[in-house]
Design a protein around this motif. Structure first.
Motif, short mmCIF file in Angstrom:
data_model
loop_
_atom_site.label_atom_id
_atom_site.label_comp_id
_atom_site.label_asym_id
_atom_site.label_seq_id
_atom_site.Cartn_x
_atom_site.Cartn_y
_atom_site.Cartn_z
N ASP A 53 38.96 66.61 8.12
CA ASP A 53 39.86 65.54 8.54
C ASP A 53 39.25 64.73 9.68
OD1 ASP A 53 42.56 64.25 8.53
OD2 ASP A 53 42.66 65.10 10.54
N ASN A 54 38.66 65.43 10.65
CA ASN A 54 38.04 64.75 11.79
C ASN A 54 36.82 63.95 11.36
OD1 ASN A 54 36.15 65.02 14.52
ND2 ASN A 54 38.33 64.70 14.93
N ALA A 55 36.07 64.48 10.40
CA ALA A 55 34.88 63.77 9.90
C ALA A 55 35.28 62.47 9.21
CB ALA A 55 34.10 64.67 8.94
N VAL A 56 36.36 62.50 8.45
CA VAL A 56 36.83 61.29 7.78
C VAL A 56 37.26 60.25 8.82
CG1 VAL A 56 38.61 60.30 6.27
CG2 VAL A 56 37.50 62.45 5.66
N HIS A 57 37.94 60.68 9.87
CA HIS A 57 38.29 59.76 10.96
C HIS A 57 37.03 59.09 11.52
CE1 HIS A 57 42.55 60.36 11.39
NE2 HIS A 57 42.45 61.66 11.62
N GLY A 58 36.00 59.90 11.76
CA GLY A 58 34.76 59.38 12.32
C GLY A 58 34.07 58.39 11.39
N ILE A 59 34.02 58.72 10.10
CA ILE A 59 33.36 57.83 9.13
C ILE A 59 34.11 56.51 9.02
CG2 ILE A 59 32.80 57.54 6.68
CD1 ILE A 59 32.29 60.58 6.59
N TRP A 65 33.43 49.56 12.25
CA TRP A 65 32.63 48.82 13.23
C TRP A 65 31.39 48.20 12.60
CZ3 TRP A 65 34.12 46.61 17.32
CH2 TRP A 65 33.20 46.10 18.24
N ALA A 66 30.82 48.86 11.58
CA ALA A 66 29.68 48.30 10.86
C ALA A 66 30.05 46.97 10.21
CB ALA A 66 29.19 49.29 9.81
N GLY A 78 23.38 52.63 17.11
CA GLY A 78 23.93 53.32 18.27
C GLY A 78 25.40 53.00 18.46
N GLU A 79 25.76 51.73 18.26
CA GLU A 79 27.15 51.33 18.35
C GLU A 79 27.98 51.98 17.25
OE1 GLU A 79 27.94 47.20 18.65
OE2 GLU A 79 26.36 46.84 20.13
N ILE A 80 27.40 52.08 16.06
CA ILE A 80 28.11 52.69 14.93
C ILE A 80 28.46 54.14 15.25
CG2 ILE A 80 27.96 53.34 12.50
CD1 ILE A 80 28.12 50.35 12.98
N ILE A 81 27.49 54.87 15.78
CA ILE A 81 27.72 56.28 16.14
C ILE A 81 28.79 56.38 17.22
CG2 ILE A 81 26.69 58.36 17.10
CD1 ILE A 81 25.80 57.69 14.25
N LEU A 82 28.75 55.48 18.21
CA LEU A 82 29.74 55.50 19.29
C LEU A 82 31.14 55.23 18.74
CD1 LEU A 82 30.50 55.67 22.26
CD2 LEU A 82 29.87 53.24 22.50
N ALA A 83 31.24 54.30 17.80
CA ALA A 83 32.54 54.00 17.19
C ALA A 83 33.09 55.22 16.46
CB ALA A 83 32.42 52.81 16.23
N GLY A 84 32.23 55.92 15.74
CA GLY A 84 32.65 57.13 15.05
C GLY A 84 33.09 58.21 16.01
N SER A 140 26.74 42.53 27.54
CA SER A 140 26.34 43.42 26.45
C SER A 140 27.35 44.53 26.21
CB SER A 140 24.97 44.03 26.75
OG SER A 140 24.98 44.74 27.97
N TRP A 141 28.26 44.76 27.18
CA TRP A 141 29.28 45.79 27.01
C TRP A 141 30.66 45.20 26.70
CZ3 TRP A 141 28.47 50.78 26.29
CH2 TRP A 141 27.23 51.31 26.69
N CYS A 142 30.73 43.89 26.46
CA CYS A 142 32.04 43.28 26.24
C CYS A 142 32.67 43.71 24.92
CB CYS A 142 31.95 41.75 26.31
SG CYS A 142 31.00 41.01 24.97
N PHE A 143 31.86 44.33 24.04
CA PHE A 143 32.40 44.80 22.76
C PHE A 143 33.23 46.07 22.90
CE2 PHE A 143 28.44 47.11 23.32
CZ PHE A 143 28.79 48.40 22.96
N LEU A 144 33.07 46.81 24.01
CA LEU A 144 33.63 48.15 24.13
C LEU A 144 35.15 48.20 23.94
CD1 LEU A 144 32.81 51.06 24.53
CD2 LEU A 144 33.01 50.74 27.01
#
Length: 215
Positions: A53-59, A65-66, A78-84, A140-144
């Protein structure tokens, strides 16, 4: 300042054919993942059920975000991983509320943990934007704030098909219809992109559209 033509082009790219196809793929993934999630060998094992369940949330968070940034540069991953990570880390509040690392305790709570309050999302997003403005953090961090918005919202909406949305202090809604969950999840990247466009999030426009927009 960007010309109106450049801004219009940027907005059209937000709803490009590729991004729409990617969103349809995200909706299809949600459907397939939830069907697989119902397999008895998953449902009968607490750890496997929780991790799946948690993995699906992350994906879903990563996929969403992709779509927003378009994956045009290597450092986008790197941003994709952070979003997950942001989409899945919410579930840590189960253990915080339980006061234990026991999965059994985390799954049997007297009430929903704090990070699952949907009212928290706009509060945290706006607070983060204010802090970034106050301390003049780099563009560069305004996307956060928007990454957090899309990651947490996708998590809450998916949980909403089972428990509804907890809109504290007003209570919770009825469980969301499945079709509504899939529709919101698939359209959320476009909503986020549009809000970012309206608010002049320059870094995201530069990454996604190849246009530097000064606002």
């Amino acid at each position: 300042m960007a010309t109106e033509t450049e801004k219009t082009f940027a907005l059209l790219q937000t709803f490009s054919t590729l991004s729409i196809i990617s969103s349809l793929g995200l909706g299809l993934f949600c459907f397939i993942a939830d069907r697989l999630f119902q397999f008895p060998f998953i449902q009968q094992n607490d750890w496997l059920r929780a991790l799946s369940d948690n993995a699906v949330h992350g994906i879903i968070g990563m996929w969403s975000w992709a779509i927003v940034i378009g994956l045009k540069k290597k450092n986008d991953f790197g941003e994709i991983i952070l979003a997950g990570f942001l989409a899945s880390v919410i579930d840590v509040d189960h253990f915080l509320l339980a006061g234990s690392l026991s999965l059994k305790d985390a799954l049997n709570l007297p009430h929903r943990p704090f990070f699952h309050c949907s009212t928290l999302i706009p509060v945290v997003v706006l607070t983060l934007k204010f802090i970034m403005h106050l301390f003049r953090l780099k563009d560069s961090w305004c996307f956060l704030p928007w990454m957090l918005f899309i990651s947490w919202t996708s998590h809450h909406v998916r949980d909403g098909i089972r428990h509804g949305l907890w809109i504290c202090p007003f209570g919770k809604t009825s469980p969301l219809p499945y079709w509504l969950y899939v529709t919101i999840t698939a359209s959320l990247p476009h909503l986020c992109s549009f809000i970012m466009y309206l608010t002049g999030t320059r870094e995201m426009m530069s990454i996604k559209h190849g246009i530097h927009i000064d606002v």
